[in-house]
Write an enzyme that holds these catalytic residues in place. Structure first.
Site, mmCIF file in Angstrom:
data_model
loop_
_atom_site.group_PDB
_atom_site.id
_atom_site.type_symbol
_atom_site.label_atom_id
_atom_site.label_comp_id
_atom_site.label_asym_id
_atom_site.label_seq_id
_atom_site.Cartn_x
_atom_site.Cartn_y
_atom_site.Cartn_z
ATOM 1 N N HIS A 284 85.054 38.870 35.007
ATOM 2 C CA HIS A 284 84.964 38.227 33.217
ATOM 3 C C HIS A 284 84.621 39.703 31.866
ATOM 4 O O HIS A 284 85.916 39.923 31.556
ATOM 5 C CB HIS A 284 83.495 38.186 33.081
ATOM 6 C CG HIS A 284 83.744 37.607 31.556
ATOM 7 N ND1 HIS A 284 84.770 36.478 30.951
ATOM 8 C CD2 HIS A 284 82.708 37.699 30.893
ATOM 9 C CE1 HIS A 284 84.141 36.396 29.869
ATOM 10 N NE2 HIS A 284 82.984 37.229 29.554
ATOM 11 N N ASP B 120 113.476 48.841 17.437
ATOM 12 C CA ASP B 120 112.720 48.804 18.764
ATOM 13 C C ASP B 120 111.975 49.522 18.366
ATOM 14 O O ASP B 120 111.729 51.011 17.777
ATOM 15 C CB ASP B 120 114.397 48.615 20.157
ATOM 16 C CG ASP B 120 113.355 47.866 20.776
ATOM 17 O OD1 ASP B 120 112.646 48.474 20.752
ATOM 18 O OD2 ASP B 120 114.671 46.362 21.793
ATOM 19 N N TRP C 21 81.240 45.763 35.107
ATOM 20 C CA TRP C 21 82.524 46.532 35.041
ATOM 21 C C TRP C 21 82.159 47.830 34.711
ATOM 22 O O TRP C 21 83.693 48.881 34.399
ATOM 23 C CB TRP C 21 83.017 45.669 33.629
ATOM 24 C CG TRP C 21 82.776 46.236 32.823
ATOM 25 C CD1 TRP C 21 81.683 45.711 31.395
ATOM 26 C CD2 TRP C 21 83.340 47.022 31.037
ATOM 27 N NE1 TRP C 21 81.194 46.768 30.550
ATOM 28 C CE2 TRP C 21 82.272 47.201 30.342
ATOM 29 C CE3 TRP C 21 84.550 47.894 30.985
ATOM 30 C CZ2 TRP C 21 82.652 48.091 29.337
ATOM 31 C CZ3 TRP C 21 84.628 48.772 30.753
ATOM 32 C CH2 TRP C 21 83.972 48.540 28.923
ATOM 33 N N SER D 136 99.803 51.680 32.498
ATOM 34 C CA SER D 136 100.593 50.375 31.782
ATOM 35 C C SER D 136 99.860 51.292 30.200
ATOM 36 O O SER D 136 101.265 51.151 29.106
ATOM 37 C CB SER D 136 100.361 49.765 32.197
ATOM 38 O OG SER D 136 100.251 48.855 31.273
ATOM 39 N N SER D 137 98.667 51.218 29.671
ATOM 40 C CA SER D 137 98.070 51.305 28.703
ATOM 41 C C SER D 137 98.832 53.360 28.431
ATOM 42 O O SER D 137 99.206 53.424 26.808
ATOM 43 C CB SER D 137 96.870 51.437 28.551
ATOM 44 O OG SER D 137 96.468 50.185 28.319
ATOM 45 N N HIS E 15 83.266 54.230 25.186
ATOM 46 C CA HIS E 15 83.414 54.120 24.008
ATOM 47 C C HIS E 15 84.677 54.619 23.232
ATOM 48 O O HIS E 15 84.569 53.012 21.986
ATOM 49 C CB HIS E 15 82.166 54.691 22.875
ATOM 50 C CG HIS E 15 81.615 54.567 21.750
ATOM 51 N ND1 HIS E 15 80.938 53.343 21.333
ATOM 52 C CD2 HIS E 15 82.274 54.788 20.657
ATOM 53 C CE1 HIS E 15 80.651 52.768 20.625
ATOM 54 N NE2 HIS E 15 81.185 53.525 19.914
ATOM 55 N N GLU F 172 87.190 52.995 24.105
ATOM 56 C CA GLU F 172 87.396 51.701 24.503
ATOM 57 C C GLU F 172 87.561 50.674 23.752
ATOM 58 O O GLU F 172 88.184 49.501 22.936
ATOM 59 C CB GLU F 172 87.050 51.224 26.046
ATOM 60 C CG GLU F 172 88.204 50.201 26.546
ATOM 61 C CD GLU F 172 89.627 49.707 26.585
ATOM 62 O OE1 GLU F 172 90.042 50.676 26.881
ATOM 63 O OE2 GLU F 172 89.858 48.779 26.110
ATOM 64 N N TYR G 274 86.478 50.319 20.346
ATOM 65 C CA TYR G 274 87.895 50.665 19.152
ATOM 66 C C TYR G 274 89.102 50.064 19.250
ATOM 67 O O TYR G 274 89.793 49.653 18.548
ATOM 68 C CB TYR G 274 87.093 52.020 18.324
ATOM 69 C CG TYR G 274 85.808 52.330 17.856
ATOM 70 C CD1 TYR G 274 85.204 51.260 16.859
ATOM 71 C CD2 TYR G 274 85.518 53.046 18.428
ATOM 72 C CE1 TYR G 274 84.149 51.141 16.633
ATOM 73 C CE2 TYR G 274 83.561 53.551 18.343
ATOM 74 C CZ TYR G 274 83.074 52.132 17.399
ATOM 75 O OH TYR G 274 82.237 52.374 16.882
ATOM 76 N N SER H 135 93.494 42.703 7.755
ATOM 77 C CA SER H 135 93.971 43.109 6.357
ATOM 78 C C SER H 135 95.033 42.427 5.658
ATOM 79 O O SER H 135 94.799 42.248 4.663
ATOM 80 C CB SER H 135 94.444 44.492 6.522
ATOM 81 O OG SER H 135 93.071 45.122 6.583
ATOM 82 N N HIS I 288 75.166 56.947 23.686
ATOM 83 C CA HIS I 288 74.768 55.870 22.851
ATOM 84 C C HIS I 288 74.133 54.669 24.211
ATOM 85 O O HIS I 288 73.520 53.965 23.580
ATOM 86 C CB HIS I 288 74.300 55.697 21.717
ATOM 87 C CG HIS I 288 75.781 54.211 21.038
ATOM 88 N ND1 HIS I 288 76.551 54.877 20.225
ATOM 89 C CD2 HIS I 288 76.591 54.166 22.068
ATOM 90 C CE1 HIS I 288 77.385 54.098 20.092
ATOM 91 N NE2 HIS I 288 78.138 53.086 21.186
ATOM 92 N N HIS I 289 74.840 54.498 24.512
ATOM 93 C CA HIS I 289 75.175 53.911 26.372
ATOM 94 C C HIS I 289 74.477 54.007 26.792
ATOM 95 O O HIS I 289 74.121 53.075 28.257
ATOM 96 C CB HIS I 289 76.551 53.238 25.699
ATOM 97 C CG HIS I 289 77.958 52.498 25.308
ATOM 98 N ND1 HIS I 289 77.538 51.621 25.339
ATOM 99 C CD2 HIS I 289 78.497 53.626 24.621
ATOM 100 C CE1 HIS I 289 79.006 51.244 24.504
ATOM 101 N NE2 HIS I 289 79.166 52.736 23.803
ATOM 102 N N THR J 232 83.080 51.502 8.309
ATOM 103 C CA THR J 232 83.152 50.046 8.676
ATOM 104 C C THR J 232 82.159 49.785 7.580
ATOM 105 O O THR J 232 83.364 48.539 7.708
ATOM 106 C CB THR J 232 81.736 50.395 10.214
ATOM 107 O OG1 THR J 232 82.476 50.624 11.178
ATOM 108 C CG2 THR J 232 82.573 48.683 10.415
ATOM 109 N N LYS K 240 85.802 49.194 5.216
ATOM 110 C CA LYS K 240 86.330 48.611 5.469
ATOM 111 C C LYS K 240 85.982 46.632 5.768
ATOM 112 O O LYS K 240 86.978 46.396 4.811
ATOM 113 C CB LYS K 240 86.611 47.577 6.991
ATOM 114 C CG LYS K 240 87.414 49.370 7.808
ATOM 115 C CD LYS K 240 88.458 49.469 8.687
ATOM 116 C CE LYS K 240 89.368 48.909 8.074
ATOM 117 N NZ LYS K 240 90.639 49.641 8.612
ATOM 118 N N ARG L 162 69.722 41.784 31.363
ATOM 119 C CA ARG L 162 71.551 41.429 31.648
ATOM 120 C C ARG L 162 71.407 41.024 33.227
ATOM 121 O O ARG L 162 70.870 41.995 34.063
ATOM 122 C CB ARG L 162 72.059 42.168 31.076
ATOM 123 C CG ARG L 162 72.878 42.391 29.361
ATOM 124 C CD ARG L 162 73.543 44.186 29.501
ATOM 125 N NE ARG L 162 74.873 43.852 29.896
ATOM 126 C CZ ARG L 162 75.938 44.662 29.426
ATOM 127 N NH1 ARG L 162 75.560 45.965 29.273
ATOM 128 N NH2 ARG L 162 77.103 44.350 30.012
#
Lengths: 538, 275
Positions: free
Chosen positions: A78, A108, A149, A178-179, A263, A265, A267, A278, A312-313, A338, A341, A457
């Site tokens: 998932h 293009d 994951w 790909s990315s 991390h 990732e 963002y 926006s 922090h993870h 943040t 924003k 978890r």
């Protein structure tokens, strides 16, 4: 000179079906392919989460009683599918490909053929990921990979000897390349192909968000690729021992490498949604973005600081308290851009003439849910509190508020905003509204109780005292699932009824370049580059 | 201009709400904790909760006001304002100030949790796949290691299933206990929410943490593994029985015989995962 040179530009020439969709080098067609791909992958990712919630509805093992390890496999898949095959392809590959070139006035992408490779690596990666469901993975030969994951060793090395995890490594490497190709393409396009007069400081915010995201991808994904390779060689019996303490390695080192990617990732997943919201807020309020430069540089700041907060993870791995203190401080800093924003979105609405269109409803819900997910992030940033909350459902609720509800609401917001532009048809507002309200109620029902569950978890079963909240949470899948049903009904209805969409169906508030083109835009747009004539509101 | 007025009113109200929350002794019906770290952690957590609640309420009220006041019908002519330097400075500085109020309590609670001074007693907790094992360091000749395995539903009863073990860790109250945590081959996490303790068990590495349960708070406390470790991740609970120093001494004297402990319902605090 070749005879007939330039003739093709006289009319809207489209290649035949197979050539158009399989050899595609057209950014709009590739964007469409990405969106279709994300929807298909999203159905699978959603199905997995529904099965997990069904299992957790009541104490005891009801759904996964044949092989409880399968629950971990579902949780793992998932996460991987939703991140790499739904959110990223939809936001970056889908909307990024569709609208970044148009918004900056380019015909293009810079590298159309690489764009094609970027897309077609993904279905290949997805097939590899899906194969891993069915091949042996566990120590007892059970199918699939159940290591989460995050893929922490030793569970992902010695703990998962079967080939299932190798398929995931290969799949993620393909998705990663790909990315990376996509990121190179976006950076080159945005830096070199803006229309005359469009300086970086006049560029629409969605293009800004994709530019920042592309830099994050380019810097973060090679780290993931490297750590995946290290896992791969660690997995060979008698191979390397980067993460194996008996060979002088360190399992915690993988966690550092992973989160150095992981991390940024998060963002990568949320920044393009910021860009979309926006535009939608500005369009629906019929007002230009408030504090445009602050908005753009807040995203840059989030991107930069996002690279120095990874640990922090992993507050509980036994880091020195001073190191934790640094990560606490650095993490808290992210709340500031943040906040800029959120307040700028509110200030954009202030004084506006707000129409509560379907995309605006998604955008407002995005702001509400993102604020909730943001403030719970401030709670978790504190290492001393994380001692209690680490690896609990509070964390699950937090990141689903920012991703499942932040990023996914951003995706639907963009989808309804641009659906008429992309397809040329208007959607049925009643079906779209039903989708919104059911989905909004459903996801809140699922994730709000999880803040208060006190449950760890990745548990397939839990003590009875946690039953009530789990029941409410699991019931939330009913409105959510019904909402998704209305999404598909909306799609089918729109393509059957075919109400034609005008060039600018949002009216005066929609000022970016895509609204100067027909809906859908011509196969090749801007053969003659548009010249920007901005008023001084920036 | 209206926005300025709203913020001028709203922000002091917000600050007031958050500072007064810290001073008060808030209670959500949870008890205050059984260790210093739990009590301090909770106090800090409540402060952060109040602060984020105030922020959320402020943003939502502001948003609701905007949605009503500036809906198309009420305000057909949109303004074209896109800048206000003062305002932008305010909404950068105020969050910074709010975050600054977190730094001191965050760091002080962190250092108190992590910097371990002289302990009265040391226990080594080893995570196995899938159960815990405890050793009393320096007392090995008196007490054997405790192999603590989870009880089945029939043995534990409906309420304590997934929490109760066949052999809990026994520790005295009012004693500073250092816990060394490691693992044989998988990652686990020694997680005792009532003590505000969580540290990963990592093969090849010894982590440490500590707790001291208040005297008078004797009872049975439960924790659960908090790092994915495979199939039975959900089924390797940690059970700690906190007894008085005297009771602990007789437990040691009996060579680790659970029969020497006072049993029965009264001794067992039904505070599973209480916080």
């Amino acid at each position: 000179m070749v005879a007939g040179y330039g003739d093709d530009h006289a009319h809207d020439h489209k290649p035949k079906f197979f050539t158009r969709w399989f050899y595609s080098t057209n950014h709009k067609d590739i964007g469409t392919l990405y969106l279709i791909f994300a929807i298909v992958a999203g159905v699978l990712g959603g199905y997995l989460s529904f099965m997990m919630r069904a299992e957790l509805a009541t104490p005891g093992i009801d759904v996964f009683n044949e092989d409880i390890r399968r629950f971990n496999v579902y949780a793992t898949m998932h996460g991987l599918i939703m991140i790499f095959f739904v959110v990223m392809p939809a936001l970056i590959g889908g909307f990024g490909n569709w609208f970044v070139p148009i918004m900056i006035g380019a015909p293009d992408m810079a590298f159309p053929r690489m764009n094609n490779v970027s897309f077609w690596l993904l279905p290949a990666a997805f097939v590899l990921i899906c194969v891993s469901f069915f091949v042996p993975g566990g120590e007892g030969g059970e199918a699939g990979f159940g290591g989460g994951w995050v893929m922490y060793p030793p569970l992902s090395t010695a703990g998962s000897p079967g080939p299932a995890f190798d398929f995931i490594i290969m799949g993620l490497l393909a998705a990663g390349f790909s990315s990376i190709f996509g990121a190179i393409n976006f950076i080159t396009t945005i830096l070199n192909m803006r229309a005359p007069g469009m300086t970086l400081h006049k560029m629409p915010l969605f293009a800004w968000s994709v530019l920042v995201t592309a830099f994050l991808l380019l810097l973060a994904l090679p780290v993931l690729a490297a750590s995946l390779f290290m896992l791969l060689t660690d997995r060979i019996p008698g191979g390397t021992g980067f993460f194996d303490p008996s060979m002088g390695g360190d399992p915690v080192m993988f966690q550092h490498l992973f989160w150095f990617f992981g991390h940024p990732e998060v963002y990568i997943m949320i920044l393009p949604a910021f860009g979309i919201v926006s535009h939608v807020v500005s369009t629906a309020s019929k007002k230009p973005i408030f504090g445009y430069l602050g908005m753009a540089y807040a995203m840059v700041a989030i991107g930069v600081v996002g690279f120095v907060v990874w640990a922090h993870h992993m507050y509980t791995v036994g880091m020195h308290p001073f190191l934790k203190a640094y990560f606490v401080a650095a993490t808290l800093v992210i709340a500031v851009p943040t906040g800029v924003k959120v307040f700028s979105w509110l200030a954009t609405m202030w004084g506006g003439s707000i129409r509560f269109t379907i995309p605006m409803q998604w955008a407002l819900a995005f702001i509400i849910l993102f604020v909730i997910g943001g403030v719970t992030g401030v709670v978790l940033a504190n290492a001393s509190i994380d001692t209690l909350l680490h690896d609990t459902y509070f964390v699950v609720a937090h990141f689903h508020y920012v991703l499942s509800m932040g990023a996914v609401f951003g995706i639907f917001c963009g989808f309804y905003y641009w659906f008429g532009k992309m397809s040329g048809y208007l959607y049925n507002k009643w079906l779209a509204g039903a989708h919104f309200w059911l989905f909004f109620i459903g996801v809140n029902m699922i994730f709000m109780p999880q803040h208060f569950m006190d449950m760890k978890r990745r548990y397939v079963d839990y003590p009875v005292e946690m039953a009530d909240l789990n029941w409410i949470s699991s019931m939330g899948i009913i409105p959510t699932g019904l909402g998704m049903m209305f999404f598909f009904l909306m799609l089918i209805e729109a393509f059957i009824v075919r109400r034609p969409a005008g060039a600018n169906y949002w009216g005066e508030g929609a000022t970016t370049l895509e609204w100067t083109l027909s809906s859908p835009p011509p196969f090749h747009q801007f053969n003659k580059l548009p010249v920007m004539e901005y008023d001084d509101h920036h | 201009m209206r926005l300025k007025k709203a913020l001028l009113l709203g922000i002091p109200a917000l600050l007031l709400a958050s500072t007064s929350a810290f001073g008060a002794e808030p209670s959500f019906g949870w008890d205050v904790g059984v260790t210093d770290n739990a009590a301090d952690g909770k106090k800090f957590l409540y402060y952060v909760y109040w602060m984020i609640a105030a922020i959320v309420v402020f943003v939502f009220v502001l948003m609701a006001f905007i949605m009503i006041r500036f809906r198309e019908k009420a305000n057909p002519k949109p303004s074209k304002t896109t800048h206000h330097v003062g305002l932008e400075i305010v909404w950068t500085i105020v969050p910074v100030l709010l975050l600054m109020t977190l730094v001191y309590p965050s760091f002080s609670t962190l250092f108190k949790q992590d910097i371990i001074k002289e302990a009265d007693m040391t226990i080594k907790a080893t995570g196995y796949t899938w159960h815990w094992q405890y050793e009393y360091v320096g007392m090995e000749d008196q007490i054997d290691e405790i192999i603590s395995k989870p009880l089945s539903k029939e043995e534990a009863g409906e309420d304590k299933y997934l929490l109760a073990t066949n052999a809990p860790l026994v520790v005295p109250s009012g004693t500073k206990i250092k816990v060394l945590v490691t693992s044989d081959r998988n990652l686990h996490s020694f997680s005792m929410d009532p003590f505000w303790v969580k540290v990963d068990a990592i093969p090849g590495k010894i982590n440490q943490t500590w707790f001291e349960v208040y005297e008078g708070k004797e009872g049975t406390y439960y924790g659960q593994c908090a790092e994915l470790c495979g199939i039975n991740h959900y089924f390797m609970p940690i059970e700690v029985r906190v007894v008085t120093k005297d009771q602990f001494n007789s437990f040691v004297a009996s060579g680790g015989d659970y029969a020497s402990l006072p049993t029965g319902k009264n001794a067992v605090q039904t505070a599973a995962l209480n916080k």
